[in-house]
Design an enzyme around this catalytic site. Structure first.
Site, short mmCIF file in Angstrom:
data_model
loop_
_atom_site.label_atom_id
_atom_site.label_comp_id
_atom_site.label_asym_id
_atom_site.label_seq_id
_atom_site.Cartn_x
_atom_site.Cartn_y
_atom_site.Cartn_z
N GLU A 1 0.77 -1.18 0.05
CA GLU A 1 0.11 0.15 0.00
C GLU A 1 0.89 1.22 -0.16
O GLU A 1 0.42 2.31 -0.77
CB GLU A 1 -0.97 0.07 1.14
CG GLU A 1 -2.15 0.79 1.19
CD GLU A 1 -2.96 0.60 2.35
OE1 GLU A 1 -3.66 1.66 2.73
OE2 GLU A 1 -3.16 -0.66 2.73
N ASP A 2 1.85 1.45 0.93
CA ASP A 2 2.74 2.34 0.91
C ASP A 2 4.00 2.53 0.27
O ASP A 2 4.75 3.50 0.56
CB ASP A 2 2.86 2.66 2.38
CG ASP A 2 1.39 3.09 3.17
OD1 ASP A 2 0.62 3.41 2.40
OD2 ASP A 2 1.24 2.43 4.27
#
Length: 736
Positions: A90-91
């Site tokens: 996600e990051d």
């Protein structure tokens, strides 16, 4: 130089957390190979390098804290590795393919299940939230570790929530109380559920949190001294009886106290289980022996003895509960359970992971039966609002234990009716239900079932569900089966009505519908934002589209006078509503998006006020009824998605107005209370239309009707009144 010092401090923090993680893993799972965890830590360290959290701490601290929570649950190395990697997709630039290549299929599958769906695909935050929950629940069915990592992630986020903006704090805390804490409860994870609830409570309702905390702290010293005395008495009596047991004491959690105060409208000193003892024995036989000893020592409170050993809760929680009153008149609760029951109560499904590896075993399949039901019905629910609402209902604790005439146990939600019971047996039994016998006596379908009731359902072939049943049914299974049936049959009727309406208009303008090609009808349907001609006819039948306007597009020359600009003359919804409801300037504050000629009115069941989230519902012949999104009737109405329509509040300066709102204040009956309440309201320059007060047993209920400008105005008044000493709760009543 300062930068170098920061880097050294950051590295030291990472290393300390990592060493603590490995130490716990070696203690909890001494035979496991921990190489996978070391590899995941180094991978996460590399890809999160340079990233920081809102607190200013290096981002890597978060995956490490999540892994530590999982280690406390005694999870396996695969789960810990996935916990360390859970935010990498996600990051960072890492993909699931990279995870699969480096760590294998199991870790990749779990990380993919935990990763949020991109916000780019969704119009609203609600849609995104619903889809993320759908995804998580589907992944949970394959591997329960997905949700355990999600709960650990949410727990650490809640522990560090003070670093976010107030609006973000509110949203995350609300979602925690509505979804994640109940999921922890359904998985039997009492320890995590309790902490999530208290942390969420602090941000969702800071005033109530402070009031409950102060009330508990004021009693803590005396309470701990009291519990110490009781504990000593326990030890002495257990030794006399030759029973080996561990005795613990605690003061009830703040959120649990708050829910009880809200539900029963009582003061803290009236809470029976504010103080509680826990006795952990070696056998089930000892549990019942301890119960007898307690009832010989202190007087039991009638109706407060619960045997969850013989009749476990749906989340497999087992314990004996009893409330007793001490010699000096102090009530307290005692929970009695075995060591194994205690582990299951605290850790739930995670308790099994210390004995096994890999996905969920056959032993846990029954525990996850509710989850499989959720996954089954969610496939049919397209509307995100409906999905979230139904999910919240399904996650609430189920507390009613009923029986079939043959003795089979049927577990239902609190306040369940015979309709819920019928649908839990079989869909067709539910559809054809015409009555019920409870304990041999005929009862209406609205009857509220209680634990221990023996229920016999009476059926009649050919009988069909009623829309009124949606207001009675409490279980998600029953509600969804009723909605499905109603949606199917109401839609058929709406299509039929739509066809008749357009045929009527066609005759008036001498248009031959048979000459209109299917391609033209399909194009018009597409112009109205629906997929098929049947959807267009259903929209006309529901009153969402005007038959004359549709005909004007199909045959412009024949129906030229009936253009969209002549809504008043068209005989459509707008003209009918203006005749029936004309003159209420409050309704002008709301408008239908993209439909300037549709008139709206505020639903009387919830009386929405400016600033509240609202939803429109197309009624037949009355226009668009506007409900607050949290109105209890919304779920009952929205089983027909075709009748839902987007509405919005007009700009503040267009229609300055006020709305009557009724509040009930639950408070102590003391001198000057009414004066203080009215003074707080007057300080906000608010007009009071009416005040009524009722008193009983030292408590008072004060009903007050106010002129309110918007939601913010109402929140300021409620918060102000709740700060008055002696006020237990303030509730807004939907009907005025």
């Amino acid at each position: 130089m300062a930068t170098l010092r920061e880097q050294i401090a950051t590295t030291a923090l990472h290393v300390t957390k990592y060493r603590e993680l490995m130490r716990r893993m070696r203690e909890n799972r001494p035979n496991d190979d921990l190489e996978l965890i070391r590899k995941a830590y180094e991978f996460s360290q590399k890809h999160h390098a340079g990233q920081t959290r809102a607190s200013g701490q290096p981002y890597l601290v978060h995956p490490l804290e999540v892994a530590l929570v999982l280690a406390e649950m005694k999870m396996d190395p695969v789960a810990i590795a996935a916990g360390l990697l859970h935010d990498s997709v996600e990051d960072t630039s890492v993909t699931v393919v990279d995870i699969r290549k480096e760590f294998g299929e199991q870790v990749a599958h779990i990380v993919e299940g935990v990763t949020k769906i991109s916000a780019l695909d969704f119009v609203t935050r609600e849609e995104q939230q619903a889809e993320n929950l759908r995804k998580m629940m589907l992944a949970m069915v394959d591997d329960i570790r997905v949700v355990l990592i999600k709960l650990a992630d949410r727990l650490h986020n809640m522990r560090t929530l003070e670093h976010l903006q107030p609006e973000r704090q509110q949203k995350i805390a609300r979602e925690t109380l509505d979804i994640y804490a109940p999921i922890a409860h359904r998985l039997g994870m009492g320890k995590i559920r309790g902490e999530l609830e208290d942390l969420g409570f602090r941000y969702v309702d800071p005033i109530s949190y402070q009031q409950v905390e102060e009330a508990v702290e004021a009693r803590r010293k005396a309470g701990e001294a009291f519990l110490g005395r009781v504990e000593q008495i326990f030890h002495d009596k257990l030794n006399e009886a030759g029973i080996t047991a561990k005795v613990e004491s605690r003061i009830k959690r703040l959120y649990s106290i708050h829910k009880k105060l809200q539900r029963q409208h009582i003061a803290v000193e009236q809470v029976y289980d504010l103080y509680a003892m826990r006795v952990i024995t070696e056998s089930v036989q000892d549990c019942y022996a301890v119960l007898g000893i307690i009832h010989n020592l202190w007087r039991p409170v009638p109706g407060r003895i619960k045997d969850f050993i013989a009749m476990p809760r749906p989340n497999f929680y087992q314990s004996l509960h009893t409330s007793v009153i001490s010699e000096e008149g102090t009530p307290f609760e005692v929970q009695i359970r075995t060591e194994e029951m205690h582990k299951m109560a605290e850790e739930g499904i995670a308790a099994h992971w210390k004995y096994k590896d890999g996905p969920v075993s056959a032993q846990d399949e029954q525990r996850l039966a509710w989850l499989r039901q959720v996954v089954e019905w969610q496939r049919d629910v397209s509307d995100p609002g409906e999905f979230l609402s139904t999910l919240k209902i399904d996650l609430y604790p189920e507390e009613v234990y009923t029986f079939t005439p043959k003795g089979k146990v049927v577990v239902l939600p609190r306040d369940a009716s015979p309709i819920d019971f019928a649908y839990s047996i079989h869909t067709e039994v539910g559809h054809s239900c015409v009555g019920a016998k409870v304990n041999g006596r005929m009862v209406p379908l609205r009857f509220k079932l209680h634990s221990g009731d023996i229920v016999e359902i009476l059926t009649q072939p050919g009988h069909k569900p009623s829309r009124d049943w949606l207001g009675i049914a409490k279980s998600s299974r029953a509600r969804n089966k009723i909605k499905h049936w109603l949606n199917l049959h109401q839609r058929e009727r709406a299509i039929e009505i739509g066809r008749k309406l357009i045929e009527k208009e066609a005759r008036k303008y001498r248009v031959a519908l048979k000459e209109i090609k299917d391609e033209e009808l399909l194009k018009i349907a597409s112009d109205y934002g629906v997929g098929r001609p049947d959807d267009l006819m259903a929209g006309i039948g529901y009153g969402k589209f005007s038959a004359r306007q549709v005909l004007a597009r199909l045959a412009p020359a024949a129906s030229e006078p009936a253009t969209e600009g002549e809504g008043e003359k068209s005989g459509g919804i707008a003209s009918v509503v203006r005749r029936v409801f004309g003159g209420d300037h409050n309704n002008n504050a709301i408008r239908v998006k993209g439909h300037g000629d549709l008139l709206v009115y505020r639903a009387r069941c919830c009386n929405p006020i400016r600033g509240e989230s609202v939803v429109g519902y197309v009624t037949r012949g009355k226009g668009v009824a506007v409900h607050a999104l949290n109105c209890p009737n919304v779920m009952n109405l929205m089983y027909e998605p075709e009748r839902r329509i987007d509405v919005e509040w007009s700009r503040d300066d267009e229609t300055p107005t006020s709305y009557p709102v009724k509040l009930t204040v639950y408070c102590d009956d003391r001198f000057g209370m009414l004066k203080q309440i009215t003074a707080v309201i007057s300080d906000t320059q608010t007009n009071i239309r009416n005040v009524e007060a009722r008193t009983s047993n030292g408590q008072a209920n004060v009903d007050v009707i106010l002129d309110i400008a918007d939601l913010k105005h109402l929140e300021n008044i409620i918060n102000g009144v709740r700060k008055i000493p002696g006020v237990h709760d303030v509730q807004r009543l939907q009907r005025v």
